[in-house]
Design an enzyme around this catalytic site. Structure first.
Site, PDB file in Angstrom:
ATOM      1  N   GLY A   1     -11.497 -28.917  14.274  1.00  0.00           N
ATOM      2  CA  GLY A   1     -12.564 -29.552  14.585  1.00  0.00           C
ATOM      3  C   GLY A   1     -13.720 -28.308  14.779  1.00  0.00           C
ATOM      4  O   GLY A   1     -13.317 -27.145  14.207  1.00  0.00           O
ATOM      5  N   GLU A   2     -14.171 -28.190  15.966  1.00  0.00           N
ATOM      6  CA  GLU A   2     -14.854 -27.044  16.513  1.00  0.00           C
ATOM      7  C   GLU A   2     -14.570 -26.520  17.711  1.00  0.00           C
ATOM      8  O   GLU A   2     -14.765 -27.272  18.859  1.00  0.00           O
ATOM      9  CB  GLU A   2     -16.422 -26.970  16.150  1.00  0.00           C
ATOM     10  CG  GLU A   2     -17.192 -25.922  16.248  1.00  0.00           C
ATOM     11  CD  GLU A   2     -16.884 -24.586  15.309  1.00  0.00           C
ATOM     12  OE1 GLU A   2     -16.689 -25.112  14.071  1.00  0.00           O
ATOM     13  OE2 GLU A   2     -16.943 -23.559  15.778  1.00  0.00           O
ATOM     14  N   SER A   3     -13.919 -25.347  17.695  1.00  0.00           N
ATOM     15  CA  SER A   3     -13.189 -25.211  19.130  1.00  0.00           C
ATOM     16  C   SER A   3     -14.159 -25.217  20.340  1.00  0.00           C
ATOM     17  O   SER A   3     -14.107 -25.573  21.614  1.00  0.00           O
ATOM     18  CB  SER A   3     -12.377 -23.827  19.058  1.00  0.00           C
ATOM     19  OG  SER A   3     -13.010 -22.826  18.559  1.00  0.00           O
TER      20      SER A   3
ATOM     21  N   CYS B   1      -5.485 -25.565  14.161  1.00  0.00           N
ATOM     22  CA  CYS B   1      -6.888 -24.899  13.829  1.00  0.00           C
ATOM     23  C   CYS B   1      -7.693 -24.747  15.149  1.00  0.00           C
ATOM     24  O   CYS B   1      -7.238 -23.924  15.797  1.00  0.00           O
ATOM     25  CB  CYS B   1      -7.535 -25.571  12.610  1.00  0.00           C
ATOM     26  SG  CYS B   1      -8.566 -24.424  11.771  1.00  0.00           S
TER      27      CYS B   1
ATOM     28  N   ARG C   1     -11.146 -15.981  14.923  1.00  0.00           N
ATOM     29  CA  ARG C   1     -11.929 -17.142  14.256  1.00  0.00           C
ATOM     30  C   ARG C   1     -12.421 -16.776  13.100  1.00  0.00           C
ATOM     31  O   ARG C   1     -12.820 -15.883  12.576  1.00  0.00           O
ATOM     32  CB  ARG C   1     -12.662 -17.750  15.234  1.00  0.00           C
ATOM     33  CG  ARG C   1     -12.021 -18.180  16.521  1.00  0.00           C
ATOM     34  CD  ARG C   1     -13.108 -18.626  17.244  1.00  0.00           C
ATOM     35  NE  ARG C   1     -14.005 -19.969  16.750  1.00  0.00           N
ATOM     36  CZ  ARG C   1     -15.182 -20.492  17.299  1.00  0.00           C
ATOM     37  NH1 ARG C   1     -15.587 -19.755  18.162  1.00  0.00           N
ATOM     38  NH2 ARG C   1     -15.757 -21.426  16.710  1.00  0.00           N
TER      39      ARG C   1
ATOM     40  N   ILE D   1      -9.254 -25.155   6.573  1.00  0.00           N
ATOM     41  CA  ILE D   1     -10.796 -25.077   6.727  1.00  0.00           C
ATOM     42  C   ILE D   1     -11.562 -24.120   7.691  1.00  0.00           C
ATOM     43  O   ILE D   1     -11.169 -24.418   8.920  1.00  0.00           O
ATOM     44  CB  ILE D   1     -11.004 -26.497   7.131  1.00  0.00           C
ATOM     45  CG1 ILE D   1     -10.294 -27.447   6.010  1.00  0.00           C
ATOM     46  CG2 ILE D   1     -12.567 -26.821   7.245  1.00  0.00           C
ATOM     47  CD1 ILE D   1     -10.650 -28.977   6.487  1.00  0.00           C
ATOM     48  N   ARG D   2     -12.205 -23.266   7.363  1.00  0.00           N
ATOM     49  CA  ARG D   2     -12.806 -22.168   8.483  1.00  0.00           C
ATOM     50  C   ARG D   2     -11.559 -21.878   9.361  1.00  0.00           C
ATOM     51  O   ARG D   2     -11.766 -21.712  10.369  1.00  0.00           O
ATOM     52  CB  ARG D   2     -14.053 -22.671   9.010  1.00  0.00           C
ATOM     53  CG  ARG D   2     -15.229 -22.839   8.044  1.00  0.00           C
ATOM     54  CD  ARG D   2     -16.114 -23.779   8.522  1.00  0.00           C
ATOM     55  NE  ARG D   2     -16.746 -22.881   9.787  1.00  0.00           N
ATOM     56  CZ  ARG D   2     -17.610 -21.961   9.740  1.00  0.00           C
ATOM     57  NH1 ARG D   2     -17.897 -21.131   8.459  1.00  0.00           N
ATOM     58  NH2 ARG D   2     -18.042 -21.297  11.013  1.00  0.00           N
TER      59      ARG D   2
ATOM     60  N   HIS E   1      -4.303 -27.561   8.048  1.00  0.00           N
ATOM     61  CA  HIS E   1      -4.299 -28.908   8.699  1.00  0.00           C
ATOM     62  C   HIS E   1      -3.104 -29.725   7.720  1.00  0.00           C
ATOM     63  O   HIS E   1      -3.534 -30.363   6.771  1.00  0.00           O
ATOM     64  CB  HIS E   1      -5.608 -29.300   8.099  1.00  0.00           C
ATOM     65  CG  HIS E   1      -6.905 -29.042   8.883  1.00  0.00           C
ATOM     66  ND1 HIS E   1      -7.381 -30.017   9.859  1.00  0.00           N
ATOM     67  CD2 HIS E   1      -7.288 -27.647   8.881  1.00  0.00           C
ATOM     68  CE1 HIS E   1      -8.409 -29.058  10.347  1.00  0.00           C
ATOM     69  NE2 HIS E   1      -8.629 -27.781   9.944  1.00  0.00           N
TER      70      HIS E   1
ATOM     71  N   GLU F   1      -2.320 -32.668   8.444  1.00  0.00           N
ATOM     72  CA  GLU F   1      -2.713 -34.021   8.154  1.00  0.00           C
ATOM     73  C   GLU F   1      -3.498 -34.269   6.766  1.00  0.00           C
ATOM     74  O   GLU F   1      -3.597 -35.513   6.378  1.00  0.00           O
ATOM     75  CB  GLU F   1      -3.674 -34.660   9.494  1.00  0.00           C
ATOM     76  CG  GLU F   1      -5.167 -34.034   9.318  1.00  0.00           C
ATOM     77  CD  GLU F   1      -5.469 -32.536   9.951  1.00  0.00           C
ATOM     78  OE1 GLU F   1      -4.411 -31.956   9.884  1.00  0.00           O
ATOM     79  OE2 GLU F   1      -6.408 -32.215   9.938  1.00  0.00           O
TER      80      GLU F   1
HETATM   81  N1  GLN Z   1     -13.695 -22.727  12.534  1.00  0.00           N
HETATM   82  C1  GLN Z   1     -13.259 -23.583  13.579  1.00  0.00           C
HETATM   83  C2  GLN Z   1     -13.555 -22.956  15.142  1.00  0.00           C
HETATM   84  O1  GLN Z   1     -13.402 -22.033  15.008  1.00  0.00           O
HETATM   85  C3  GLN Z   1     -11.824 -23.983  13.337  1.00  0.00           C
HETATM   86  C4  GLN Z   1     -11.947 -24.792  11.952  1.00  0.00           C
HETATM   87  C5  GLN Z   1     -10.906 -26.181  11.956  1.00  0.00           C
HETATM   88  O2  GLN Z   1     -10.442 -26.491  13.024  1.00  0.00           O
HETATM   89  N2  GLN Z   1     -10.561 -26.437  10.712  1.00  0.00           N
HETATM   90  O3  GLN Z   1     -13.177 -23.835  15.839  1.00  0.00           O
END
Ligand code: GLN
Length: 191
Positions: free
Chosen positions: A48-50, A80, A106, A132-133, A168, A170
């Site tokens: 997700g987004e940390s 991630c 990151r 993903i990112r 990921h 999943e």
């Molecule tokens: N870019 C997100 C972060 O820095 C991590 C991306 C992800 O969990 N797929 O938190």
């Protein structure tokens, strides 16, 4: 039957529920402090987004309790953003739980490669990987064991009861990483 709690305040938690159900594992969503008192054999911190996840954990008053559960030895798998939450060192930022002895950067992969599917390596076989990112693991300490690689970079690690991947699992069909986590949980239970 094993039960895994999945942090479900932000990010990609539903996909883990589906996958674990397919593997005959019980799951429940961790959304508030009281959920942390439930019996669980393992914990998933999803992607997700940390920074958003950290903020929500603090706002919901869950951060310290969750950290304590992990320190006490609850088998934990961070994906991630979940891995970023666990890391001891995040370049140019303060760490969050700071429990996993890795250093990472990151959003390492450039714009065109914001997200990509590829094939990477594990100890015994090649598996599909979706990034993903994703962060990049820049270094690991001695007590951390690499478990997955992509073009020579470490993309999966294990330290005692903590597992983490920058990709990921999943989102692809391979069960290799889930199997590693489930085995960690079983080893812990049988000890
Ligand atoms: N870019 C997100 C972060 O820095 C991590 C991306 C992800 O969990 N797929 O938190």
């Amino acid at each position: 039957m094993l039960t895994i709690g999945i942090l479900a305040i932000q990010g990609a938690f539903i996909e883990h529920e589906k996958r674990l159900k397919g593997l005959k594992i019980n799951t429940f969503e961790i959304r508030q402090l009281s959920d942390l008192t439930k019996d669980m054999d393992g914990l998933i911190l999803p992607g997700g987004e940390s920074t958003a996840m950290k903020r929500l954990l603090v706002d919901l008053g869950m951060f310290e309790s969750l950290k304590r559960r992990i320190i006490e030895g609850l088998p934990t798998f961070g994906i991630c953003a979940g891995l970023i939450l666990l890391a001891e060192d995040i370049m140019h930022e303060n760490p969050h739980f700071g429990l996993l002895h890795i250093s990472l950067a990151r959003n390492f992969y450039g714009r065109q490669k914001d997200s990509f599917k590829t094939i990477g390596d594990t100890e015994n076989q090649k598996i599909p990987m979706t990034f993903i990112r994703a962060p990049k693991i820049m270094s690991i300490k001695k007590d951390v064991t690499p478990i997955a690689w992509y073009q020579g970079d470490i993309v999966g690690v294990k330290q005692n009861h903590i597992l983490g991947t920058t990709f990921h699992p999943e989102l692809d069909r391979s069960n290799v990483i889930y199997d590693i986590f489930i085995q960690m949980i079983k080893d812990k239970k049988n000890r």
